[in-house]
Design a protein around this motif. Structure first.
Motif, PDB file in Angstrom:
ATOM      1  N   LEU A 140       2.782  83.751  14.195  1.00 18.97           N
ATOM      2  CA  LEU A 140       2.152  84.644  13.350  1.00 18.97           C
ATOM      3  C   LEU A 140       2.932  84.806  12.012  1.00 18.97           C
ATOM      4  CD1 LEU A 140      -0.286  86.640  12.711  1.00 18.97           C
ATOM      5  CD2 LEU A 140       1.177  88.345  13.768  1.00 18.97           C
ATOM      6  N   ARG A 150      -4.218  88.279   3.736  1.00 18.26           N
ATOM      7  CA  ARG A 150      -5.751  88.023   4.421  1.00 18.26           C
ATOM      8  C   ARG A 150      -6.384  89.332   4.866  1.00 18.26           C
ATOM      9  NH1 ARG A 150      -6.341  82.058   6.772  1.00 18.26           N
ATOM     10  NH2 ARG A 150      -5.043  81.071   5.365  1.00 18.26           N
ATOM     11  N   THR A 151      -5.591  90.186   5.461  1.00 25.62           N
ATOM     12  CA  THR A 151      -6.298  91.507   5.996  1.00 25.62           C
ATOM     13  C   THR A 151      -6.757  92.085   4.677  1.00 25.62           C
ATOM     14  OG1 THR A 151      -4.943  91.321   7.727  1.00 25.62           O
ATOM     15  CG2 THR A 151      -5.811  93.333   7.157  1.00 25.62           C
ATOM     16  N   THR A 210       1.374  86.268   5.304  1.00 21.74           N
ATOM     17  CA  THR A 210      -0.189  85.504   5.335  1.00 21.74           C
ATOM     18  C   THR A 210      -0.900  86.422   5.741  1.00 21.74           C
ATOM     19  OG1 THR A 210       0.740  83.298   5.032  1.00 21.74           O
ATOM     20  CG2 THR A 210      -1.515  83.443   5.801  1.00 21.74           C
ATOM     21  N   PHE A 211      -0.795  86.945   6.912  1.00 24.32           N
ATOM     22  CA  PHE A 211      -1.605  87.926   7.677  1.00 24.32           C
ATOM     23  C   PHE A 211      -2.067  89.302   6.810  1.00 24.32           C
ATOM     24  CE2 PHE A 211      -2.533  91.321  10.827  1.00 24.32           C
ATOM     25  CZ  PHE A 211      -3.645  90.626  11.354  1.00 24.32           C
ATOM     26  N   LYS A 212      -1.010  89.737   6.192  1.00 31.38           N
ATOM     27  CA  LYS A 212      -1.240  90.948   5.428  1.00 31.38           C
ATOM     28  C   LYS A 212      -2.137  90.638   4.342  1.00 31.38           C
ATOM     29  CE  LYS A 212       2.037  94.007   2.840  1.00 31.38           C
ATOM     30  NZ  LYS A 212       3.170  94.288   2.851  1.00 31.38           N
ATOM     31  N   ARG A 247       3.629  86.873   9.083  1.00 30.22           N
ATOM     32  CA  ARG A 247       3.028  88.220   8.780  1.00 30.22           C
ATOM     33  C   ARG A 247       2.664  88.607   7.188  1.00 30.22           C
ATOM     34  NH1 ARG A 247       4.545  92.383  12.589  1.00 30.22           N
ATOM     35  NH2 ARG A 247       5.972  91.643  14.255  1.00 30.22           N
TER      36      ARG A 247
END
Length: 70
Positions: A3, A11-12, A7-9, A5
């Motif tokens: 994961l 996209r969220t 990229t996840f942040k 983080r």
């Protein structure tokens, strides 16, 4: 798959903004719905034109308005 983080942040946050824009367009009034629908429709139509032109290069020679050669 690990994961990431950052990229996840990103996209969220983008998804949250997208949800706010969609709900505003859908629920505010009939004109906001019409504008939102029109923007999405014309974006999809543009992408469709690009994909079809890649599949059949002769498609680019067809007029978008009349359906005949230019």
């Amino acid at each position: 798959m690990a994961l990431n983080r950052t990229t996840f942040k990103t996209r969220t946050l983008t998804a949250a903004v997208f949800v706010v824009v969609m709900l505003t367009g859908l629920l505010w009034n009939q004109w906001s719905f019409f504008i939102l629908f029109s923007i999405i429709h014309f974006g999809c139509w543009t992408e469709y034109q690009k994909i079809i032109a890649l599949i059949d290069p002769g498609y680019e020679e067809i007029s978008l308005f009349t359906g005949t050669g230019s």
